[in-house]
Design a protein around this motif. Structure first.
Motif, PDB file in Angstrom:
ATOM      1  N   VAL A   1     -52.786  17.982  31.393  1.00 55.47           N
ATOM      2  CA  VAL A   1     -52.713  18.831  30.332  1.00 55.47           C
ATOM      3  C   VAL A   1     -53.837  19.767  30.047  1.00 55.47           C
ATOM      4  CG1 VAL A   1     -52.042  18.971  27.505  1.00 55.47           C
ATOM      5  CG2 VAL A   1     -51.262  16.963  29.069  1.00 55.47           C
ATOM      6  N   PRO A   2     -53.921  21.004  30.432  1.00 54.96           N
ATOM      7  CA  PRO A   2     -55.149  21.669  30.403  1.00 54.96           C
ATOM      8  C   PRO A   2     -55.034  22.816  29.182  1.00 54.96           C
ATOM      9  CG  PRO A   2     -53.731  22.686  32.071  1.00 54.96           C
ATOM     10  CD  PRO A   2     -52.881  21.404  31.201  1.00 54.96           C
TER      11      PRO A   2
ATOM     12  N   PHE B   1     -62.841  25.206  29.750  1.00 58.02           N
ATOM     13  CA  PHE B   1     -61.547  24.709  30.701  1.00 58.02           C
ATOM     14  C   PHE B   1     -61.753  23.256  30.286  1.00 58.02           C
ATOM     15  CE2 PHE B   1     -58.136  24.445  33.423  1.00 58.02           C
ATOM     16  CZ  PHE B   1     -58.177  23.180  33.938  1.00 58.02           C
ATOM     17  N   ASP B   2     -60.391  22.669  29.810  1.00 56.40           N
ATOM     18  CA  ASP B   2     -60.643  21.229  29.410  1.00 56.40           C
ATOM     19  C   ASP B   2     -59.234  20.729  29.998  1.00 56.40           C
ATOM     20  OD1 ASP B   2     -61.500  19.326  26.398  1.00 56.40           O
ATOM     21  OD2 ASP B   2     -60.934  18.736  28.266  1.00 56.40           O
ATOM     22  N   ALA B   3     -59.096  19.780  30.629  1.00 56.87           N
ATOM     23  CA  ALA B   3     -57.896  19.188  31.058  1.00 56.87           C
ATOM     24  C   ALA B   3     -58.056  17.671  31.271  1.00 56.87           C
ATOM     25  CB  ALA B   3     -57.766  19.525  32.636  1.00 56.87           C
ATOM     26  N   ALA B   4     -56.900  17.129  30.564  1.00 52.99           N
ATOM     27  CA  ALA B   4     -56.844  15.677  30.448  1.00 52.99           C
ATOM     28  C   ALA B   4     -55.565  14.881  31.521  1.00 52.99           C
ATOM     29  CB  ALA B   4     -56.154  15.226  29.064  1.00 52.99           C
ATOM     30  N   PHE B   5     -55.924  13.880  31.865  1.00 48.69           N
ATOM     31  CA  PHE B   5     -54.965  13.663  33.062  1.00 48.69           C
ATOM     32  C   PHE B   5     -54.374  12.078  32.922  1.00 48.69           C
ATOM     33  CE2 PHE B   5     -56.033  16.447  36.690  1.00 48.69           C
ATOM     34  CZ  PHE B   5     -57.009  17.024  36.102  1.00 48.69           C
ATOM     35  N   ASP B   6     -53.278  11.832  33.258  1.00 45.16           N
ATOM     36  CA  ASP B   6     -52.812  10.404  33.388  1.00 45.16           C
ATOM     37  C   ASP B   6     -51.477  10.389  34.325  1.00 45.16           C
ATOM     38  OD1 ASP B   6     -49.600  10.687  31.872  1.00 45.16           O
ATOM     39  OD2 ASP B   6     -50.713  12.362  31.294  1.00 45.16           O
ATOM     40  N   TYR B   7     -51.095   9.240  34.619  1.00 39.76           N
ATOM     41  CA  TYR B   7     -50.341   9.150  35.976  1.00 39.76           C
ATOM     42  C   TYR B   7     -49.120   8.177  35.630  1.00 39.76           C
ATOM     43  CZ  TYR B   7     -54.655  10.464  37.474  1.00 39.76           C
ATOM     44  OH  TYR B   7     -56.167  11.247  37.655  1.00 39.76           O
TER      45      TYR B   7
ATOM     46  N   GLU C   1     -57.088  34.809  23.585  1.00 44.84           N
ATOM     47  CA  GLU C   1     -56.351  33.551  22.950  1.00 44.84           C
ATOM     48  C   GLU C   1     -56.527  32.201  23.753  1.00 44.84           C
ATOM     49  OE1 GLU C   1     -52.553  36.049  21.141  1.00 44.84           O
ATOM     50  OE2 GLU C   1     -52.426  34.326  22.273  1.00 44.84           O
ATOM     51  N   THR C   2     -56.476  31.075  23.306  1.00 43.66           N
ATOM     52  CA  THR C   2     -56.478  29.929  24.059  1.00 43.66           C
ATOM     53  C   THR C   2     -54.799  29.718  24.705  1.00 43.66           C
ATOM     54  OG1 THR C   2     -57.594  28.793  22.297  1.00 43.66           O
ATOM     55  CG2 THR C   2     -56.586  27.268  23.725  1.00 43.66           C
ATOM     56  N   VAL C   3     -55.097  29.488  25.932  1.00 41.04           N
ATOM     57  CA  VAL C   3     -53.917  29.170  26.824  1.00 41.04           C
ATOM     58  C   VAL C   3     -53.785  27.635  26.929  1.00 41.04           C
ATOM     59  CG1 VAL C   3     -53.106  29.784  29.044  1.00 41.04           C
ATOM     60  CG2 VAL C   3     -54.375  31.421  27.941  1.00 41.04           C
ATOM     61  N   PHE C   4     -52.594  27.328  26.692  1.00 46.70           N
ATOM     62  CA  PHE C   4     -52.177  25.774  26.907  1.00 46.70           C
ATOM     63  C   PHE C   4     -51.117  25.622  28.134  1.00 46.70           C
ATOM     64  CE2 PHE C   4     -54.169  24.430  23.126  1.00 46.70           C
ATOM     65  CZ  PHE C   4     -54.202  25.281  22.030  1.00 46.70           C
TER      66      PHE C   4
ATOM     67  N   GLU D   1     -44.030  20.441  42.378  1.00 50.79           N
ATOM     68  CA  GLU D   1     -45.072  21.002  41.249  1.00 50.79           C
ATOM     69  C   GLU D   1     -44.394  21.441  40.156  1.00 50.79           C
ATOM     70  OE1 GLU D   1     -47.927  23.776  42.712  1.00 50.79           O
ATOM     71  OE2 GLU D   1     -48.703  23.956  40.924  1.00 50.79           O
ATOM     72  N   ALA D   2     -44.455  21.114  39.089  1.00 54.74           N
ATOM     73  CA  ALA D   2     -43.778  21.660  37.964  1.00 54.74           C
ATOM     74  C   ALA D   2     -44.981  22.501  36.847  1.00 54.74           C
ATOM     75  CB  ALA D   2     -43.050  20.801  37.172  1.00 54.74           C
ATOM     76  N   ILE D   3     -44.618  23.134  36.116  1.00 50.83           N
ATOM     77  CA  ILE D   3     -45.677  23.843  35.095  1.00 50.83           C
ATOM     78  C   ILE D   3     -44.829  24.111  33.926  1.00 50.83           C
ATOM     79  CG2 ILE D   3     -45.661  26.108  36.321  1.00 50.83           C
ATOM     80  CD1 ILE D   3     -48.621  26.517  35.345  1.00 50.83           C
ATOM     81  N   LYS D   4     -45.523  24.029  32.752  1.00 52.76           N
ATOM     82  CA  LYS D   4     -44.889  24.311  31.625  1.00 52.76           C
ATOM     83  C   LYS D   4     -45.893  25.119  30.794  1.00 52.76           C
ATOM     84  CE  LYS D   4     -42.049  22.435  28.096  1.00 52.76           C
ATOM     85  NZ  LYS D   4     -41.408  21.372  27.295  1.00 52.76           N
ATOM     86  N   ARG D   5     -45.669  26.295  30.101  1.00 54.99           N
ATOM     87  CA  ARG D   5     -46.838  27.018  29.610  1.00 54.99           C
ATOM     88  C   ARG D   5     -46.677  27.313  28.018  1.00 54.99           C
ATOM     89  NH1 ARG D   5     -45.048  30.055  33.839  1.00 54.99           N
ATOM     90  NH2 ARG D   5     -46.281  29.943  35.607  1.00 54.99           N
ATOM     91  N   GLY D   6     -47.620  27.559  27.308  1.00 57.78           N
ATOM     92  CA  GLY D   6     -47.557  27.605  25.730  1.00 57.78           C
ATOM     93  C   GLY D   6     -46.381  28.497  25.350  1.00 57.78           C
ATOM     94  N   ASP D   7     -46.139  29.654  26.117  1.00 52.89           N
ATOM     95  CA  ASP D   7     -45.221  30.741  25.669  1.00 52.89           C
ATOM     96  C   ASP D   7     -43.673  30.239  25.929  1.00 52.89           C
ATOM     97  OD1 ASP D   7     -45.748  32.919  28.612  1.00 52.89           O
ATOM     98  OD2 ASP D   7     -45.025  30.951  28.326  1.00 52.89           O
ATOM     99  N   GLY D   8     -43.512  29.154  26.499  1.00 51.44           N
ATOM    100  CA  GLY D   8     -42.029  28.735  26.697  1.00 51.44           C
ATOM    101  C   GLY D   8     -41.574  28.910  28.085  1.00 51.44           C
TER     102      GLY D   8
END
Lengths: 175, 595
Positions: free
Chosen positions: B98-99, B249-255, B107-110, B122-129
């Motif tokens: 989750v970066p 740039f800040d990213a948290a990881f889990d598994y 603007e901050t990009v989530f 590989e999958a990605i989901k952005r803040g703009d939907g």
């Protein structure tokens, strides 16, 4: 050995040098006619191998790779050195007998060697290189073409001219 | 015995010699020195990192890109010292990141990312939907646009992944370089508790003036699970010379054990329409053949690309030249212009200079390295490991604004030589034409027309709606035609670009269905905007075809609405046999040359 080298094992380099050193120096010397410069060329090759070991991965035949590298280093040395050793076809010097062969055969052998070296020196560098890579290092024309980044037709042309000139220079002397 | 056998025996018997003891000693010294250096580097690294998997903490965000590449192409070796880390990561079913990122003033990009080596997804989901999912085994990529509620199906964008991998890999290697080489960097390691778990935190402060701290200072924080050594967080913050915030740039990881297996699991409605924009197999084959042909292009050469433009009075002026020295992946490129104080309005004088250039690479190269008339715009060099770039503060012809001088040196493991003015694609960027990153409105098809038939060429057509076209107002680039010559190493011989006004475009394009009207009115007007053409071809010594001359004929719209035509020509002088200068890829020589 190549696998160990590709993994960054510097000990592999020692083994590679021990196995191929004489062949590499012989090729460089035949190209450059000067053993000191020839050994410098071989040194250049190993210095680069060490410097690039982390990023370099040898995927082709190791011997071909090393011969290619030495030939390239020799060519660079040849082009950058101000003076090239010149040998005259008319040179009458016969070297002193140093071998363990019987005196007469040693003299003949040394004379043969000198005549051959003189004849090779008379060839344009590019022709000499192709002839030596073909006959001394047993590389295929395709490999030589790839090494020199020229067409195989050009390689064969240089080989043909080089061989013809070599024969005419040595005709009656050694052939 | 055959004559060649006699020569063979003569050479083999008479040219053998032995390496001298002196050479043995020299080589031994070389290798011993290398062994000592390697040990030192390892020791420095070990003081910072305990185990090999601890590298994951530093390279955490890189892994998704690198894993994508290695899954896609099994022959690719992850060259960034991540092999062992990647093996560990592959054992995890899913990696979830989750970066968020932010640059000053923006603007901050989530976002949210998932990756599974097991499933090749590989999958990605952005803040703009918007979101997307790629399946590497099936070479399918689905991308959802919430504005139109459509899903575009295209090929996996391998070029994009390779580019990301290379840039991330360079970042990783630059990080390692900094940790190993720069005494000013502060590194601290602490044990902390995060979300109830014991973690190891590694903090790195890169000072100003360090190559990686080129914008000011940078602050990195990496944390990893103390038990599993898997990364939990990666944070990079940059500050300018005054200590002001620039970027983060800040990213948290889990598994997790599970992850999204299709695009609908990312929240896409089942009613979303799927638009298949994949090129046909026929087109894909042509594109593949083009790339295969490019693999056999010359790898070692000297070249000069001369830029000439035509004036309204019909005269021609040689303004600029770019010189290339290339040997495999090493290259050096220098861009030169005629000094403005030399030329100003003295075009005839420039023409006089030009006529002295001659028509061979040697003569033109000699002219363009005469510094009396010239100045550097920029220069770059890649020696196989580092990329050096220089941008000069110059007054150049044409009234370009001067730029601040900036010298940069970055480690770049996979830099590729620049394409000689994209010469194999008639001066255009072929990857833009055939890129897999197609938008909703773009589709490539194989067509036939008079020009392709008469010249024995393959014609690829790309229909698109691109409002960002720089030369026209209130209009869109409508379509492009690319003519490829299968008989001459798949060179792209000609590219035609067409433009259409907005009002006419609306009659051709169904915005509701987001597609072209099936039978567009052939009487609708469009303007041929630009033609790029390889008007003359030549061959190298090993018979590879290349464009000798590329012409670009462009129509532009002036402020008063009048259309103006102009022609520019690039002439390519290429020599694959010319010996490259001894120190052409030497960094010291490069610096001195540009002083």
């Amino acid at each position: 050995m190549m696998i160990r080298f590709n993994r960054g094992d510097t000990h592999a380099l020692r083994d590679i040098y021990t196995l191929y050193k004489n062949e590499l120096v012989s090729l460089a010397r035949a190209l450059l006619h000067d053993k000191t410069i020839a050994e410098d060329a071989v040194h250049d090759v190993f210095a680069k191998l060490i410097a690039k070991q982390e990023t370099l991965k040898i995927t082709s035949n190791l011997r071909s790779y090393l011969l290619t590298a030495v030939a390239n280093a020799a060519r660079r040395r040849y082009r950058s050195d101000k003076g090239h050793p010149e040998l005259s076809l008319d040179a009458a010097n016969v070297p002193e007998i140093e071998s363990n062969n019987p005196p007469q055969s040693a003299a003949i052998s040394d004379e043969q060697k000198q005549l051959l070296e003189i004849a090779l020196a008379a060839l344009p560098y590019e022709q000499r290189e192709v002839v030596l890579l073909r006959h001394f290092s047993d590389l295929k024309f395709k490999t030589i073409a790839s090494m020199q980044n020229i067409s195989i037709n050009t390689v064969m042309g240089r080989y043909r001219y080089g061989l013809d000139k070599l024969r005419s220079l040595l005709n009656g002397e050694l052939l | 015995m055959r004559p060649t056998d006699k020569i063979d025996k003569l050479i083999k018997n008479n040219l053998k010699t032995s390496a001298s003891p002196q050479l043995d000693s020299r080589i031994d010294a070389l290798i011993s020195n290398a062994e000592k250096t390697q040990t030192q580097t390892s020791n420095i690294w070990r003081t910072i990192m305990k185990t090999k998997t601890a590298r994951l903490a530093i390279a955490a965000v890189l892994l998704i890109a690198v894993l994508s590449l290695t899954i896609m192409d099994k022959t690719v070796s992850p060259a960034y010292a991540l092999e062992q880390s990647l093996e560990a990561m592959k054992n995890e079913t899913w990696m979830h990141m989750v970066p968020y990122s932010q640059m000053k003033g923006a603007e901050t990009v989530f976002g949210e990312n998932w990756f599974s080596a097991t499933h090749g997804i590989e999958a990605i989901k952005r803040g703009d939907g918007s979101c997307g999912i790629s399946y590497f085994d099936k070479d399918e990529s689905y991308s959802y646009d919430p504005a139109t509620e459509t899903i575009t199906l295209s090929l996996v964008n391998k070029a994009n992944i390779i580019s990301r991998t290379n840039s991330y890999g360079d970042l990783f290697n630059n990080i390692i370089d900094t940790l190993n080489e720069h005494a000013g960097t502060e590194i601290t390691k602490t044990a902390e508790v995060q979300n109830g778990k014991n973690v190891i935190a590694i903090e790195v402060k890169v000072p100003k003036g360090d190559p990686l701290g080129s914008i000011g200072t940078e602050h990195w924080l990496f944390t990893m699970d103390e038990d599993s050594y898997l990364p939990t967080r990666m944070k990079l913050q940059g500050y300018d010379e005054d200590g002001e915030f620039v970027e983060v740039f800040d990213a948290a990881f889990d598994y997790p054990n599970n992850g999204p297996m299709d695009i609908y699991e990312l929240g896409v409605p089942k009613t979303a329409k799927i638009i298949d924009k994949r090129p046909t197999m026929e087109v894909q084959t042509i594109i593949t053949n083009y790339h295969v042909a490019r693999e056999n292009d010359p790898q070692r050469y000297t070249a000069l690309v001369l830029y000439t433009r035509s004036n309204a009075d019909g005269s021609e002026v040689a303004d600029e030249a770019t010189i290339y020295y290339v040997d495999g992946n090493k290259f050096r490129r220098e861009q030169l212009s005629i000094k403005s104080d030399t030329v100003t309005s003295q075009r005839k004088a420039r023409l006089g200079l030009e006529t002295k250039m001659g028509d061979s690479l040697e003569s033109i190269l000699e002219w363009w390295t005469n510094r009396e008339h010239l100045s550097h715009r920029n220069a770059e060099m890649y020696d196989g490991e580092y990329k050096y770039q220089v941008h000069r503060n110059l007054n150049v012809t044409g009234g370009f604004k001067s730029r601040k001088e900036k010298n940069t040196k970055t480690r770049n493991r996979n830099s590729k030589p620049p394409n000689l003015h994209n010469m194999y694609t008639a001066g255009a960027q072929f990857m833009q034409f055939i890129s897999n990153d197609v938008t909703k409105e773009q589709k490539i098809t194989l067509i036939e027309n008079d020009y392709s038939r008469q010249n024995g060429l393959i014609c690829l057509q790309r229909i698109e709606a691109d409002r960002r076209y720089p030369f026209m107002r209130n209009g869109r680039r409508y379509k492009r035609l690319c003519y490829i010559d299968p008989g001459k190493d798949y060179i792209c011989r000609r590219i035609e670009e067409y433009f259409i006004q907005d009002e006419l475009w609306k009659k051709m394009y169904n915005d509701a269905d987001n597609c072209m009207i099936k039978n567009p009115d052939p009487t609708l007007e469009y303007t041929m905007l630009q033609i790029r053409e390889s008007t003359r071809l030549s061959q190298t010594e090993d018979d590879r075809w290349y464009p000798k001359k590329i012409e670009t004929r462009t129509t532009t719209q002036r402020d008063n609405g009048i259309l103006q035509n102009s022609t520019a020509t690039w002439t390519i002088y290429l020599d694959t046999q010319r010996q490259l200068p001894e120190d052409i890829f030497d960094s010291d020589a490069f610096s001195k040359y540009l002083e």
